[in-house]
Scaffold this motif. Structure first.
Motif, PDB file in Angstrom:
ATOM      1  N   ARG A   1       0.792  -1.425   0.104  1.00 45.85           N
ATOM      2  CA  ARG A   1       0.076  -0.191   0.019  1.00 45.85           C
ATOM      3  C   ARG A   1       0.737   1.307  -0.137  1.00 45.85           C
ATOM      4  O   ARG A   1       0.496   2.238   0.665  1.00 45.85           O
ATOM      5  N   LYS A   2       1.762   1.124  -0.800  1.00 49.79           N
ATOM      6  CA  LYS A   2       2.717   2.393  -0.930  1.00 49.79           C
ATOM      7  C   LYS A   2       3.252   2.597  -2.323  1.00 49.79           C
ATOM      8  O   LYS A   2       3.480   1.751  -3.190  1.00 49.79           O
ATOM      9  N   PRO A   3       3.596   4.074  -2.725  1.00 48.41           N
ATOM     10  CA  PRO A   3       4.258   4.121  -3.710  1.00 48.41           C
ATOM     11  C   PRO A   3       5.782   3.611  -3.878  1.00 48.41           C
ATOM     12  O   PRO A   3       6.377   3.671  -2.487  1.00 48.41           O
ATOM     13  N   PHE A   4       6.211   3.255  -4.811  1.00 49.02           N
ATOM     14  CA  PHE A   4       7.730   3.046  -5.020  1.00 49.02           C
ATOM     15  C   PHE A   4       8.213   3.396  -6.252  1.00 49.02           C
ATOM     16  O   PHE A   4       7.591   3.348  -7.334  1.00 49.02           O
ATOM     17  N   LEU A   5       9.544   3.701  -6.316  1.00 47.67           N
ATOM     18  CA  LEU A   5      10.196   3.821  -7.432  1.00 47.67           C
ATOM     19  C   LEU A   5      11.003   2.741  -8.043  1.00 47.67           C
ATOM     20  O   LEU A   5      11.553   2.004  -7.186  1.00 47.67           O
ATOM     21  N   MET A   6      11.051   2.230  -9.120  1.00 50.75           N
ATOM     22  CA  MET A   6      11.687   1.000  -9.679  1.00 50.75           C
ATOM     23  C   MET A   6      12.491   1.223 -10.643  1.00 50.75           C
ATOM     24  O   MET A   6      12.447   2.407 -11.705  1.00 50.75           O
ATOM     25  N   PHE A   7      13.754   0.769 -10.522  1.00 47.90           N
ATOM     26  CA  PHE A   7      14.842   1.142 -11.481  1.00 47.90           C
ATOM     27  C   PHE A   7      15.790  -0.236 -11.781  1.00 47.90           C
ATOM     28  O   PHE A   7      15.984  -0.913 -11.135  1.00 47.90           O
TER      29      PHE A   7
ATOM     30  N   ILE B   1      12.715   1.243  -4.611  1.00 49.84           N
ATOM     31  CA  ILE B   1      12.754   2.268  -3.458  1.00 49.84           C
ATOM     32  C   ILE B   1      11.572   2.749  -2.998  1.00 49.84           C
ATOM     33  O   ILE B   1      10.698   3.343  -3.877  1.00 49.84           O
ATOM     34  N   TYR B   2      11.041   2.598  -1.828  1.00 51.69           N
ATOM     35  CA  TYR B   2       9.759   2.661  -1.198  1.00 51.69           C
ATOM     36  C   TYR B   2       9.633   4.238  -0.977  1.00 51.69           C
ATOM     37  O   TYR B   2      10.803   4.766  -0.617  1.00 51.69           O
ATOM     38  N   ILE B   3       8.631   4.866  -1.311  1.00 52.17           N
ATOM     39  CA  ILE B   3       8.477   6.569  -1.211  1.00 52.17           C
ATOM     40  C   ILE B   3       7.446   6.580  -0.246  1.00 52.17           C
ATOM     41  O   ILE B   3       6.343   6.151  -0.301  1.00 52.17           O
ATOM     42  N   ASP B   4       7.730   7.577   0.875  1.00 55.15           N
ATOM     43  CA  ASP B   4       6.899   8.192   1.729  1.00 55.15           C
ATOM     44  C   ASP B   4       5.924   8.960   0.975  1.00 55.15           C
ATOM     45  O   ASP B   4       6.116   9.999   0.329  1.00 55.15           O
ATOM     46  N   PRO B   5       4.467   8.457   0.954  1.00 53.27           N
ATOM     47  CA  PRO B   5       3.372   9.386   0.027  1.00 53.27           C
ATOM     48  C   PRO B   5       3.315  10.753   0.583  1.00 53.27           C
ATOM     49  O   PRO B   5       2.788  11.802  -0.373  1.00 53.27           O
ATOM     50  N   VAL B   6       3.531  11.014   1.782  1.00 45.57           N
ATOM     51  CA  VAL B   6       3.584  12.301   2.181  1.00 45.57           C
ATOM     52  C   VAL B   6       4.838  13.190   2.093  1.00 45.57           C
ATOM     53  O   VAL B   6       4.794  14.186   1.567  1.00 45.57           O
ATOM     54  N   ALA B   7       5.903  12.583   2.466  1.00 46.81           N
ATOM     55  CA  ALA B   7       7.218  13.496   2.474  1.00 46.81           C
ATOM     56  C   ALA B   7       7.825  13.344   1.186  1.00 46.81           C
ATOM     57  O   ALA B   7       8.774  14.231   0.666  1.00 46.81           O
ATOM     58  N   GLY B   8       7.551  12.335   0.265  1.00 45.19           N
ATOM     59  CA  GLY B   8       8.130  11.934  -0.748  1.00 45.19           C
ATOM     60  C   GLY B   8       9.633  11.182  -0.840  1.00 45.19           C
ATOM     61  O   GLY B   8       9.856  10.895   0.337  1.00 45.19           O
TER      62      GLY B   8
END
Lengths: 296, 411
Positions: free
Chosen positions: B123-129, B151-158
């Motif tokens: 249930r989180k956004p993530f960056l894939m590389f 790399i998982y991203i905090d959806p509030v802080a970025g």
């Protein structure tokens, strides 16, 4: 016993003065659920069906006492603020009925809830019913007893309609339900099939769990993993819908926001994972009662 | 909503992510004009929503005007990929190419894959590389799973600065990517390949963007071309159905509408039950003319509009109105909407109609439909919640077969 809610659960409705909030309030009262307060900013001091209305969640808790569940019934673009208000007040279960909330808002709600140790059910969740005890949300509508009956079967579905459909099938074949939960069909949901299986595992009233699975997402795969790890040991019966969509191009979006062809796992992978973990996959929807009979 | 590549570059540009200079053309004349504004070599790319464009020959590097014109002649106005072009008009999987994009060929020293989307389990956004820019990420994941970095991203802080130390993609770039993703309410944002130039600049050589339909309401400034459910060019019915929910969030009707190749019109209710309805019709040997669903207690007017659209297809042999036992959808109001729609369809509907519903005010609704059938001479078959959805679907398919053989014998 049941999971998530019971006779003593104390409930608040955010957006109680709106059309669906008011309707939900009267349904909860009819089902003798402890609905102790409502919130609509600017309407503090009013009453809905004998339930006092407050301007904020904090105000409601000061006046009405502790709250176990807040139900969010506000328009989609206001839902994030409402849910965050309930989360920061650390209400243990925040039920979001609202549909069509942007997924970024949902992600932010869920991140805040995780930090505060709050469980979110939904968004787009029809609610929960523990027959004979209590209900939250709009599950069962004004006449839940026509469909839901007390018993030993736990029921999980993303879809609200299928919660009722499953309950009716179970009731008419002579069984009843311990708790029925609509988790909502959005891309991200606060409570998953796996989360609920953990609850049902600890509930002595539940002997078997039936779930309605769908095309898209990974909830069935996560559930299978949990069973494989030995964390859920009761019989688990799953029906999977959306086979027709397997021939459609990847990314095709169906009714539920999370029902997206090719998202994460296809039908075959789901069936394989579930069967591999020892879950029972029902070929036909109508086979479910016979499978329950075999399992109990 | 999935975007064309050239629309995706707009989303990237909104956060300051650069792409090589490009021009979008709809005609050969525009290609000729564009050629003078770009330096050769030029990369010509068909603009379609389906993946695997390069493999199917839709991307070519041209070093002369003749090559560009040949490319335009080969693809503009034609179905893509070419091998699927045979079944145009069907619930087609080939797309008609309306646009081609001409981009200045960039020089670079490395090509990467980068994307942001949501992990539904965590249930989180993530960056894939991955370092294998230009390769499909599924392929990389299959061959060398360790080369796919998440790399998982905090959806509030970025994105967090610490995650991008000694990383081929800088923290600054990751922040821009997140900005493009979050500010535009994306469900997926993928740049493949992402080029790193000798000067250390990042250039998006492609852009795949899927917008979150639930977020569209807060972006009235978006001017993206409307898309169909399956194909790039939405059918008129799909467009009309989508319009029903615009500006009114209460209950949905038609937000998901797929034109299919069959002859049984479907008006299903509920995200879950609609899937069961479709599976049941298919299992009974029937062919749906569409997929659609209404749910969440939509107004009578919304259901009326959706009914008109679903019944607008010529040569239908049946209509199935089916859903689960409703919790809070008013069955009388919604079926009254169906009745309003049915009455307005010209020529008058003569094929069989099967209704299977349950829930609030269902009995009242059925009484109303019975009276309507009698008065207007519609062939309506009503089933209550005790009849399984699958049985109602079988009944629909049988009635539709009978109707078809009867109409044939008349001819």
């Amino acid at each position: 016993m049941a999971i998530l809610i019971n006779k003593s659960t104390r409930v608040l409705i955010q957006g109680i003065t709106g059309k669906s909030g008011t309707q939900a309030a009267s349904e909860l009262l009819d089902y003798e659920t402890k609905l102790v307060a409502g919130v609509t900013p600017g309407k503090g001091g009013e009453e809905v069906d004998t339930v006092p209305v407050f301007n904020s969640v904090v105000e409601a808790m000061e006046a009405a006492g502790p709250i176990d569940v807040s139900m969010v019934y506000v328009p989609p673009l206001l839902a994030k603020a409402a849910a965050l208000e309930a989360i920061s007040a650390q209400i243990p279960l925040v039920h979001i009925f609202v549909e069509k909330i942007p997924v970024l808002d949902v992600a932010q709600i869920l991140a805040a809830a995780a930090k505060k140790g709050v469980r979110v059910l939904g968004p787009a969740s029809v609610g929960v019913i523990s027959p004979g005890e209590a209900k939250i949300g709009s599950i069962g509508g004004p006449n839940p007893s026509a469909v839901f009956s007390k018993g030993q079967v736990g029921v999980i579905s993303k879809s609200g309609g299928m919660c009722s459909e499953l309950a009716m099938l179970i009731t008419t074949s002579g069984f009843g339900q311990s708790t029925v939960v609509g988790v909502g069909g959005d891309l991200l949901t606060g409570t998953s099939f796996a989360d609920l299986l953990l609850e049902f595992e600890d509930d002595p009233a539940t002997k078997v769990v039936v779930a309605f699975g769908e095309v898209g997402g990974s909830s069935e795969i996560e559930a299978a993993k949990l069973i494989k790890e030995g964390k859920f040991t009761k019989p688990f019966i799953v029906f999977l819908a959306g086979k027709f969509a397997e021939s459609l191009p990847k990314d095709t979006a169906l009714g539920h926001a999370g029902a997206i062809v090719g998202l994460e796992a296809n039908m075959e992978e789901k069936i394989k994972a579930l069967r591999g973990a020892g879950a029972i996959v029902a070929e036909n929807f109508e086979d479910i009662p016979a499978l329950i009979k075999k399992s109990i | 909503m999935k975007l064309f590549e050239f629309e995706g570059h707009k989303v990237l540009a909104s956060a300051g992510i650069e792409s090589p200079a490009f021009i979008v053309c709809e005609t050969a004349a525009q290609v000729k004009a564009a050629r003078t504004k770009l330096k050769f070599p030029v990369v010509a790319k068909v603009q379609v929503l389906s993946g695997g464009r390069g493999k199917a020959g839709g991307v070519q590097v041209c070093s002369r005007e003749a090559g560009l014109l040949e490319f335009a002649k080969e693809f503009l106005g034609k179905e893509f990929p070419p091998r699927l072009a045979r079944s145009s008009g069907e619930a087609g999987h080939g797309e008609k190419v309306k646009y081609i994009l001409l981009a200045q060929k960039a020089s670079f020293e490395a090509e990467y894959y980068v994307s942001i989307t949501y992990d539904t389990a965590l249930r989180k956004p993530f960056l894939m590389f991955s370092e294998k820019g230009g390769m499909e990420i599924e392929e990389v994941a299959r061959q060398n799973p360790e080369e796919v970095i998440k790399i998982y991203i905090d959806p509030v802080a970025g994105p967090a600065k610490g995650d991008f130390k000694k990383f081929p993609v800088s923290f600054e770039f990751a922040t821009k990517l997140w900005e493009a993703f979050s500010k535009n309410d994306c469900r997926l944002l993928e740049i493949n390949p992402l080029a790193k130039t000798e000067g250390g600049k990042f250039l998006a050589l492609d852009a795949k963007v899927i917008l979150d339909d639930n977020g569209l309401g807060r972006h009235e400034d978006f001017d993206f071309i409307p898309k169909g459910a399956i194909t790039a060019a939405p059918s008129e019915r799909e467009l009309a159905a989508k319009k029903i929910d615009e500006g009114d969030y209460r209950g949905s009707a038609g937000s998901a509408f797929l034109d299919l190749a069959g002859d049984i019109a479907i008006l299903a209710s509920g995200g879950g039950a609609s899937l069961l309805v479709m599976d049941s019709v298919a299992a009974a040997g029937g062919k749906p003319a569409n997929y659609t669903e209404y749910s969440g207690n939509p107004s009578r007017e919304k259901v009326e509009k959706l009914t008109r659209i679903a019944l607008s297809r010529p040569r239908l042999s049946g209509c199935l109105v089916a859903g689960a036992v409703a919790n809070f959808t008013d069955i009388y109001e919604t079926l009254a909407g169906f009745a309003d729609g049915l009455k307005s369809v010209k020529p008058k509907v003569s094929y069989p109609i099967v209704v299977r519903r349950g829930g609030p005010r269902q009995e009242e609704a059925y009484k109303m439909l019975k009276t309507l059938a009698k008065r207007e001479g519609f062939d309506i078959h009503l089933f209550g919640p005790q009849t399984p959805i699958s049985a109602a679907a079988r009944e629909m398919v049988e009635l539709s077969e009978k109707y078809k053989s009867k109409s044939k014998s008349k001819v």
